[in-house]
Motif scaffolding. Structure first.
Motif, PDB file in Angstrom:
ATOM      1  N   ILE A  15      54.905   2.807  33.940  1.00  0.00           N
ATOM      2  CA  ILE A  15      53.646   2.392  33.333  1.00  0.00           C
ATOM      3  C   ILE A  15      53.798   1.000  32.747  1.00  0.00           C
ATOM      4  O   ILE A  15      54.630   0.761  31.869  1.00  0.00           O
ATOM      5  N   TYR A  71      42.123   3.400  24.215  1.00  0.00           N
ATOM      6  CA  TYR A  71      42.844   2.961  25.399  1.00  0.00           C
ATOM      7  C   TYR A  71      41.973   3.247  26.616  1.00  0.00           C
ATOM      8  O   TYR A  71      41.177   4.199  26.626  1.00  0.00           O
ATOM      9  N   PHE A 118      43.112   4.102  39.137  1.00  0.00           N
ATOM     10  CA  PHE A 118      44.396   4.620  38.645  1.00  0.00           C
ATOM     11  C   PHE A 118      44.288   6.117  38.405  1.00  0.00           C
ATOM     12  O   PHE A 118      45.173   6.890  38.795  1.00  0.00           O
ATOM     13  N   ASP A 133      48.624  -1.148  33.416  1.00  0.00           N
ATOM     14  CA  ASP A 133      48.016   0.147  33.714  1.00  0.00           C
ATOM     15  C   ASP A 133      47.196   0.707  32.561  1.00  0.00           C
ATOM     16  O   ASP A 133      46.248   1.460  32.792  1.00  0.00           O
ATOM     17  N   ILE A 134      47.549   0.364  31.338  1.00  0.00           N
ATOM     18  CA  ILE A 134      46.839   0.890  30.167  1.00  0.00           C
ATOM     19  C   ILE A 134      46.712  -0.212  29.124  1.00  0.00           C
ATOM     20  O   ILE A 134      47.633  -1.006  28.922  1.00  0.00           O
ATOM     21  N   SER A 186      48.285  10.250  34.983  1.00  0.00           N
ATOM     22  CA  SER A 186      47.286   9.977  33.939  1.00  0.00           C
ATOM     23  C   SER A 186      47.349  11.048  32.859  1.00  0.00           C
ATOM     24  O   SER A 186      47.306  10.743  31.657  1.00  0.00           O
ATOM     25  N   VAL A 188      43.825  -4.840  32.189  1.00  0.00           N
ATOM     26  CA  VAL A 188      43.759  -3.559  32.891  1.00  0.00           C
ATOM     27  C   VAL A 188      42.820  -3.673  34.086  1.00  0.00           C
ATOM     28  O   VAL A 188      43.138  -3.223  35.190  1.00  0.00           O
ATOM     29  N   TYR A 240      52.439  -2.149  30.520  1.00  0.00           N
ATOM     30  CA  TYR A 240      51.585  -2.289  29.343  1.00  0.00           C
ATOM     31  C   TYR A 240      51.928  -3.579  28.607  1.00  0.00           C
ATOM     32  O   TYR A 240      52.971  -4.185  28.824  1.00  0.00           O
ATOM     33  N   LEU A 288      41.916   3.361  31.122  1.00  0.00           N
ATOM     34  CA  LEU A 288      42.597   3.354  32.421  1.00  0.00           C
ATOM     35  C   LEU A 288      41.582   2.937  33.479  1.00  0.00           C
ATOM     36  O   LEU A 288      40.377   3.163  33.317  1.00  0.00           O
ATOM     37  N   ARG A 289      42.047   2.360  34.561  1.00  0.00           N
ATOM     38  CA  ARG A 289      41.158   2.054  35.682  1.00  0.00           C
ATOM     39  C   ARG A 289      40.748   3.351  36.380  1.00  0.00           C
ATOM     40  O   ARG A 289      41.520   4.300  36.482  1.00  0.00           O
TER      41      ARG A 289
END
Length: 350
Positions: free
Chosen positions: A45, A234, A240, A93-94, A248, A87, A47, A236-237
């Motif tokens: 991941i 937060y 993703f 990713d996050i 996830s 992101v 970040y 996420l896409r």
């Protein structure tokens, strides 16, 4: 004959018991396999961090809640909007930001989803708007024609200020006469004392140290307007989530458990762990702000997201003309399906 018959019956019973026992063991094995965690589609991941701070993603990793996921730090962010834009571009990713910034991005067709609330304001953790002790500024109307320092434009501090102005009767035209100046938080106090701005925003260590030095007073705080509230999450896409559902879930369950841990653990223990994490990651940074950490500010257990905390900002953006009425509803913006404390899940943080 009777004894032999009993022996045959006993032997048969034992044989049947053994078969049943083996079948039971096999059944337990199948259940154990079924209960095992599904394989993760992605095990690394990416970040961004914050200098001198520990994110809940990092805390979750340190607590062992993410294993076997591994974190890859790609650098530090400078603001929430920058973090979630990174992101969107797929470079991390996050990331996390203020809800207003998230809503504006999603309204602009950014394919992201809010997944867990991670910061907010309460009695111990809040953003205050400060003026000099002898400043003539006493009310919202006194801010017309004045400059206010914020960490970045289009984020939490700007939205709160504009809400303060609106609630105190300033028209949109009058509110536009209040100038926002983007200044790094570490220089906000200096900018106020040197007269570069008439109002500055302070929180945490920067607020506490400035108050210790004296000569400033609070005009208002975000909690004066909204009470205790979760201010951002937060994200996420969407892709993703679609491509990595197991990853996830592992990531966000871990982060939500870390938030819950910080919510119920004595602050001195949280601070000690944060300091150890900062020392261990060797990024040549000042860990002094950690000594002033008091609470998460997150209003719900583990950062579970609710409609109300998003609706207030949707309404604000509609009122400000940045969203059309009914353009977005809260359920378009977030999901709790990966939160460890989601409704219907009986698990408790360990």
């Amino acid at each position: 004959m009777r004894i032999q018959s009993l022996r045959r019956m006993t032997s048969g019973a034992l044989s049947k018991a053994r078969r049943l026992g083996l079948a039971g063991i096999a059944t337990i094995g199948l259940v154990g396999t079924a209960m095992a965690e599904p394989p993760l589609e992605k095990t690394e991941i990416r970040y961004q961090g914050w200098a001198g701070q520990v994110t809940f993603v990092e805390l979750a990793d340190d607590l062992g809640y993410l294993a076997p996921l591994k974190l890859k730090w790609v650098g530090n962010t400078i603001s929430g909007p920058q973090d979630i834009q990174t992101v969107v571009t797929g470079d991390i990713d996050i990331g996390g930001a203020f809800y207003g910034a998230i809503i504006k991005l999603i309204a602009a067709k950014a394919p992201i989803k809010a997944v867990v609330g991670y910061y907010g304001s309460d009695d111990n953790t809040y953003n205050g708007y400060y003026v000099k002790e002898d400043s003539p500024i006493k009310t919202a109307r006194d801010l017309i024609g004045k400059k206010v320092a914020v960490n970045t434009l289009g984020a939490h501090l700007e939205f709160v200020l504009r809400e303060y102005l609106a609630r105190n009767g300033l028209t949109p035209a009058e509110a536009k006469q209040v100038t926002l100046v983007a200044i790094p938080p570490v220089t906000g106090e200096q900018a106020l004392r040197q007269g570069q701005v008439e109002v500055t925003t302070l929180s945490g260590i920067l607020r506490d140290k400035a108050l210790d030095r004296g000569g400033i007073r609070r005009l208002f705080a975000d909690t004066d307007l909204f009470g205790n509230f979760t201010g951002g999450s937060y994200v996420l896409r969407d892709k993703f989530i679609k491509d990595n559902p197991n990853t996830s879930r592992k990531l966000i369950e871990g982060v939500s458990r870390a938030i819950a841990w910080a919510q119920i653990t004595p602050p001195e223990e949280v601070r000690a762990r944060f300091e150890r994490i900062i020392t261990g990651r060797k990024r040549n940074e000042d860990a002094t702000p950690i000594k002033y950490w008091k609470s998460t500010g997150v209003a719900t257990k583990g950062g579970v997201i609710g409609d109300a905390e998003l609706q207030v900002w949707i309404d604000w953006l509609v009122k400000d003309g940045l969203l059309k009425p009914d353009q977005l509803k809260p359920s378009d913006l977030y999901t709790n399906e990966f939160n460890y404390f989601r409704q219907g899940k009986t698990a408790e943080a360990k």
